[in-house]
Design an enzyme around this catalytic site. Structure first.
Site, mmCIF file in Angstrom:
data_model
loop_
_atom_site.group_PDB
_atom_site.id
_atom_site.type_symbol
_atom_site.label_atom_id
_atom_site.label_comp_id
_atom_site.label_asym_id
_atom_site.label_seq_id
_atom_site.Cartn_x
_atom_site.Cartn_y
_atom_site.Cartn_z
ATOM 1 C CD GLU A 231 79.275 36.184 58.526
ATOM 2 O OE1 GLU A 231 79.218 35.131 58.840
ATOM 3 O OE2 GLU A 231 80.143 37.109 58.169
ATOM 4 C CE1 TYR B 208 81.124 48.934 55.794
ATOM 5 C CE2 TYR B 208 82.409 50.852 56.549
ATOM 6 C CZ TYR B 208 82.326 49.403 56.702
ATOM 7 O OH TYR B 208 83.148 48.713 56.929
ATOM 8 C CB ALA C 66 84.210 45.469 64.298
ATOM 9 C CG ASN D 164 81.669 51.690 64.915
ATOM 10 O OD1 ASN D 164 81.720 52.521 65.438
ATOM 11 N ND2 ASN D 164 82.704 50.679 64.774
HETATM 12 C C1 DQA Z 1 80.855 45.223 57.852
HETATM 13 C C2 DQA Z 1 82.409 44.836 57.537
HETATM 14 C C3 DQA Z 1 83.114 44.502 58.849
HETATM 15 O O1 DQA Z 1 84.258 44.118 58.609
HETATM 16 C C4 DQA Z 1 83.238 45.991 59.442
HETATM 17 O O2 DQA Z 1 83.848 45.668 60.606
HETATM 18 C C5 DQA Z 1 82.009 46.662 59.660
HETATM 19 C C6 DQA Z 1 80.872 46.568 58.517
HETATM 20 C C7 DQA Z 1 79.969 45.560 56.451
HETATM 21 O O3 DQA Z 1 78.973 45.283 56.521
HETATM 22 O O4 DQA Z 1 80.719 45.458 55.472
HETATM 23 O O5 DQA Z 1 81.630 47.627 60.652
HETATM 24 O O6 DQA Z 1 80.110 44.317 58.606
#
Ligand code: DQA
Length: 139
Positions: free
Chosen positions: A96, A23, A75, A11
Site C-alpha cells: 500500500e 501531491y 480515496a 484522482n
Molecule cells: C493518497 C491519500 C488519500 O487519502 C487521498 O484520498 C488520495 C491520495 C496519497 O497518495 O497520499 O487521493 O492516497
C-alpha cells in the site's frame, strides 16, 4: 524478470495539477518514465482508474501471476470493502502506497481497508514512496 504493476486509484490521473502543495508538481507520466529508466531489470506495468470496479477487476487479473502490486487506491483506501476483499482473494503481494503521510492528515484517512492484508505500507515520501515499494519487491 520480475513482473510488477503500479495501480493508481481515483484522482491520481491529476497529479501535477491537483493540490500541488500536498501531491507535488510532477505528473505521473513523467515520473513513470524516470522509474522505468531506473528499473530496467523489471517488467513494470501501470494502470490507473477512477472507477472502483475497474480497480478490482485489474487486481483480480494480475493478482495470480505478478510478483508484486504497488497499490495507491487513493480515496478508496479509506472506503472500499471491495478492494480490501480483492486483496484478500489474490496471491500476489500488495504494498500500500500513499504520496502524502495520511496519518498526519484528517482522521478519515487513518482508516485503510488495504493495510490488514498488505505486505507493507509506505506513506509520506512523495512520489518516492512508489520507488521504495518497488524496491521492497526486489530484495
Ligand atoms: C493518497 C491519500 C488519500 O487519502 C487521498 O484520498 C488520495 C491520495 C496519497 O497518495 O497520499 O487521493 O492516497
Amino acid at each position: 524478470m520480475k513482473k510488477i504493476i503500479i495501480i493508481n486509484g481515483p484522482n491520481l490521473n491529476l497529479l501535477g495539477k491537483r493540490e500541488p502543495g500536498i501531491y507535488g508538481n510532477d505528473s505521473f507520466d513523467t515520473f513513470l518514465e524516470e522509474v522505468r529508466a531506473q528499473f530496467t531489470n523489471i517488467e513494470l506495468h501501470y494502470f490507473q482508474s477512477n472507477i472502483e470496479g475497474e480497480l478490482i477487476s485489474k487486481i483480480q487479473e494480475v493478482g495470480f501471476n505478478y510478483d508484486g502490486i504497488v497499490l495507491n487506491a487513493a480515496a478508496y483506501t479509506h472506503t472500499s470493502v471491495g478492494i480490501g476483499d480483492a486483496i484478500k482473494a489474490i496471491q500476489s503481494p500488495v504494498v500500500e502506497v500513499h504520496i502524502s503521510n495520511v496519518y498526519a492528515r484528517e482522521s478519515f484517512r487513518h482508516q485503510s481497508y488495504i493495510a490488514p492484508n498488505a505486505a507493507g505500507i509506505i506513506a509520506g515520501f512523495g512520489l518516492h514512496s512508489y520507488i521504495l515499494a518497488i524496491q521492497s519487491f526486489l530484495t
